[in-house]
Design an enzyme around this catalytic site. Structure first.
Site, short mmCIF file in Angstrom:
data_model
loop_
_atom_site.label_atom_id
_atom_site.label_comp_id
_atom_site.label_asym_id
_atom_site.label_seq_id
_atom_site.Cartn_x
_atom_site.Cartn_y
_atom_site.Cartn_z
N GLU A 83 0.91 -0.81 -0.14
CA GLU A 83 0.07 -0.59 -0.24
C GLU A 83 0.45 1.32 -0.43
O GLU A 83 0.23 1.85 -0.63
CB GLU A 83 -1.31 0.08 1.51
CG GLU A 83 -1.85 -1.67 1.30
CD GLU A 83 -2.69 -1.57 2.13
OE1 GLU A 83 -3.42 0.20 2.88
OE2 GLU A 83 -3.23 -2.35 2.37
N TYR A 105 -2.82 4.78 7.34
CA TYR A 105 -2.25 3.47 7.16
C TYR A 105 -0.61 3.16 6.81
O TYR A 105 0.43 3.37 6.93
CB TYR A 105 -3.32 2.01 6.84
CG TYR A 105 -2.42 1.25 6.79
CD1 TYR A 105 -1.64 0.39 8.10
CD2 TYR A 105 -2.29 0.50 5.53
CE1 TYR A 105 -1.07 -1.00 7.86
CE2 TYR A 105 -1.98 -0.76 5.49
CZ TYR A 105 -1.13 -1.65 6.34
OH TYR A 105 -0.16 -2.50 5.89
N LYS A 153 3.47 3.22 7.23
CA LYS A 153 4.16 2.25 6.97
C LYS A 153 5.11 2.85 5.81
O LYS A 153 6.44 2.40 6.39
CB LYS A 153 3.60 1.41 6.64
CG LYS A 153 2.19 0.85 6.98
CD LYS A 153 2.63 -0.20 8.47
CE LYS A 153 4.04 -1.68 7.30
NZ LYS A 153 4.43 -2.53 8.82
P1 NAD Z 1 -2.48 -7.79 12.89
O1 NAD Z 1 -2.87 -6.29 13.05
O2 NAD Z 1 -3.51 -8.65 12.20
O3 NAD Z 1 -1.91 -7.38 13.71
C1 NAD Z 1 -0.27 -6.76 14.24
C2 NAD Z 1 -0.28 -7.25 15.78
O4 NAD Z 1 0.67 -6.25 15.78
C3 NAD Z 1 -1.92 -7.69 16.85
O5 NAD Z 1 -0.86 -8.45 17.29
C4 NAD Z 1 -1.17 -5.87 17.80
O6 NAD Z 1 -1.80 -7.03 19.32
C5 NAD Z 1 -0.01 -5.79 18.18
N1 NAD Z 1 0.81 -4.73 17.86
C6 NAD Z 1 -0.24 -3.40 17.50
N2 NAD Z 1 0.28 -2.31 18.37
C7 NAD Z 1 1.10 -2.95 18.97
C8 NAD Z 1 2.80 -1.97 19.91
N3 NAD Z 1 2.49 -0.73 19.95
N4 NAD Z 1 3.25 -2.55 20.57
C9 NAD Z 1 3.22 -4.21 20.40
N5 NAD Z 1 2.39 -4.92 20.16
C10 NAD Z 1 1.38 -4.35 19.09
O7 NAD Z 1 -2.36 -7.29 11.33
P2 NAD Z 1 -1.40 -8.66 10.30
O8 NAD Z 1 -2.32 -8.01 9.43
O9 NAD Z 1 -0.73 -10.07 10.91
O10 NAD Z 1 -0.46 -7.58 8.99
C11 NAD Z 1 1.00 -7.55 10.21
C12 NAD Z 1 2.45 -6.90 9.21
O11 NAD Z 1 2.15 -7.10 8.23
C13 NAD Z 1 2.08 -5.62 9.66
O12 NAD Z 1 2.85 -4.79 10.52
C14 NAD Z 1 1.07 -5.10 8.63
O13 NAD Z 1 1.02 -3.82 7.92
C15 NAD Z 1 2.04 -6.12 7.71
N6 NAD Z 1 1.31 -6.83 6.42
C16 NAD Z 1 -0.04 -6.64 6.39
C17 NAD Z 1 -0.85 -7.05 5.53
C18 NAD Z 1 -2.75 -7.87 5.21
O14 NAD Z 1 -2.64 -8.04 4.54
N7 NAD Z 1 -2.86 -7.99 6.42
C19 NAD Z 1 -0.01 -7.59 4.41
C20 NAD Z 1 1.50 -6.56 4.31
C21 NAD Z 1 1.78 -6.35 4.97
P1 TYD Z 2 -8.99 -4.65 3.80
O1 TYD Z 2 -9.39 -6.12 3.78
O2 TYD Z 2 -9.58 -3.66 4.58
O3 TYD Z 2 -7.52 -4.77 3.53
P2 TYD Z 2 -6.71 -3.48 2.24
O4 TYD Z 2 -7.97 -2.11 2.38
O5 TYD Z 2 -6.05 -3.30 3.84
O6 TYD Z 2 -6.67 -3.82 1.46
O7 TYD Z 2 -9.98 -4.73 2.19
C1 TYD Z 2 -10.21 -5.41 0.90
C2 TYD Z 2 -10.53 -4.63 0.10
O8 TYD Z 2 -12.36 -4.60 0.40
C3 TYD Z 2 -10.38 -2.45 -0.08
O9 TYD Z 2 -10.48 -2.26 -1.35
C4 TYD Z 2 -11.59 -1.56 0.82
C5 TYD Z 2 -12.31 -3.99 0.42
N1 TYD Z 2 -14.27 -3.48 1.74
C6 TYD Z 2 -14.89 -3.35 1.49
O10 TYD Z 2 -16.00 -3.45 0.16
N2 TYD Z 2 -16.06 -3.83 2.41
C7 TYD Z 2 -15.50 -3.70 4.03
O11 TYD Z 2 -16.09 -4.51 4.78
C8 TYD Z 2 -13.76 -3.94 3.82
C9 TYD Z 2 -13.70 -4.36 5.66
C10 TYD Z 2 -13.16 -3.87 2.57
#
Ligand code: NAD
Ligand code: TYD
Length: 350
Positions: A134, A157, A161
């Site tokens: 992102e 967000y 990042k």
């Molecule tokens: P998530 O929100 O599921 O988990 C985040 C974790 O970080 C939680 O366990 C939370 O308790 C912990 N946390 C939050 N604030 C904290 C703090 N101040 N101190 C210590 N711990 C803290 O997130 P996720 O989806 O597992 O994402 C993990 C990482 O991967 C993030 O850095 C995110 O930017 C990155 N990422 C996520 C995705 C995705 O699709 N979910 C994709 C690419 C990158």
């Molecule tokens: P999301 O899972 O929040 O991931 P990100 O915004 O990090 O890509 O959303 C994925 C896509 O789905 C994004 O285009 C927003 C859309 N979305 C909906 O249309 N409805 C919803 O309720 C949510 C949570 C996301």
């Protein structure tokens, strides 16, 4: 001597898969999982490995500089994999400051602590920062994000990042800190908090609640199975070149509406409901502010240089994920109670 590695955010969605993989596959490594346990952190995600002798959980906040310094002095970590973050775009629109604190200040605290304990010998050390696609902003109908694409974050967000990514690279150039980074596309799979699109829809379909699709539903994301992301993180941690960035993606673009329709069909099959039943729950709702139109990753560098490729097709990974959520009602019920319910009501009130 046994190496000790810090994984931050290990109680979250992706972090729990990474912790499990490292604890199970590398008994010679001592894994310390640091997590604040925000609404997104759930130790139930790791109940199967919590008693392993090479695993330690520490509850704490990456924003607390003194605590972080003490932790690094106590464990003298050899490596860090930093996942802890506030991760939900919609929450960043309502409360940007929390994202600045955790994602930017928290990262700087970890960088400073690593720099301080490694200052006399950086050999074999590694600070691995996990980031997102992102940060590159939004694409038109064609094109892919490469490691050379300029940053253009557009939500609080992604801006937080992007800022943390810049700081990680700055510590490499300024202080020779041995860093490596990766930027990954949207993940899906088990243990994802049901505020994100896929688990939210699985939960709603199960309860016959409406499926909120933002805007025209033609926003596009590139989806990767979380276990494949964890494998990529393992590969980069051990073999990625210091100072380098690797993009990780699934070569798997879906418009949100097409994805949700596929999910409805899989859920109907798995629940024995008539075909087409769940699609009737789809509702187009108010769009997200500043909604990025399309993300898509060119993952050829990690494939060519490190030999990583996704291991499952989307159809396989999605069906496996659906089965996991349907088989783990208690997990879903536990996380959808309490504060999550209040957030849900506020997010979708109009
Ligand atoms: P998530 O929100 O599921 O988990 C985040 C974790 O970080 C939680 O366990 C939370 O308790 C912990 N946390 C939050 N604030 C904290 C703090 N101040 N101190 C210590 N711990 C803290 O997130 P996720 O989806 O597992 O994402 C993990 C990482 O991967 C993030 O850095 C995110 O930017 C990155 N990422 C996520 C995705 C995705 O699709 N979910 C994709 C690419 C990158
Ligand atoms: P999301 O899972 O929040 O991931 P990100 O915004 O990090 O890509 O959303 C994925 C896509 O789905 C994004 O285009 C927003 C859309 N979305 C909906 O249309 N409805 C919803 O309720 C949510 C949570 C996301």
């Amino acid at each position: 001597m046994k190496q000790t590695i810090l994984i931050t955010g290990g109680a979250g969605f992706i972090g729990s898969h990474v912790v499990r993989l490292f604890v199970q596959k590398y008994p010679e490594l001592q894994v310390v999982n640091l997590d604040k346990l925000t609404y997104a952190g759930n130790l139930e995600n790791l109940s199967d490995i919590e008693l392993k002798s090479n695993y330690t959980f520490v509850r704490g906040d990456v924003v607390d500089k003194d605590f972080i310094n003490e932790l690094f002095n106590m464990y003298n970590f050899d490596g860090v994999i930093h996942l802890a973050a506030e991760s939900h775009v919609d929450r960043s629109i309502s409360n940007p400051l929390e994202f600045v604190e955790t994602n930017i200040l928290g990262t700087v605290n970890l960088l400073n602590a690593a720099r301080s304990i490694w200052k006399n010998n950086m050999n074999g050390k590694r600070f691995y920062h996990i980031s997102t696609d992102e940060v590159y902003g939004t694409l038109g109908q064609t094109g892919l994000f490469t490691e050379e694409t300029s940053y253009d974050p557009r939500s609080p967000y992604s801006a937080s990042k992007a800022s943390s990514d810049h700081l990680v690279r700055a510590y490499y150039h300024t202080y020779d800190l041995p860093i490596v980074l990766s930027n990954c596309s949207n993940n899906y799979g088990s243990h994802q908090f049901p505020e994100k699109l896929i688990p939210l829809c699985i939960n709603n379909i199960f309860h016959k609640k409406t499926l909120p699709i933002y805007g025209d539903g033609k926003y596009t994301r590139d989806w990767l199975w979380v276990n494949d992301h964890a494998r990529a993180i393992e590969t980069i941690y051990f073999t990625g070149v210091i100072g380098e960035t690797y993009n990780i993606g699934g070569h798997n673009e879906w418009k949100n509406i097409d994805l949700v329709e596929l999910l409805c069909d899989i859920m109907d099959e798995e629940l024995g409901r008539p075909k087409g039943d769940s699609r009737q729950l789809i509702r187009f709702v108010k769009d997200r502010q500043g909604h990025d139109r399309r993300y898509a990753i060119d993952a050829s560098k990690i494939a060519k240089d490190l030999g990583w490729e996704p291991s499952v097709t989307f159809q396989e990974g999605l069906r496996e994920s659906v089965r996991w959520y349907l088989g783990n009602h208690e997990w879903l019920n536990n996380v959808t109670s309490g504060s999550y319910q209040k957030y849900y009501e506020a997010q979708y009130k109009d």
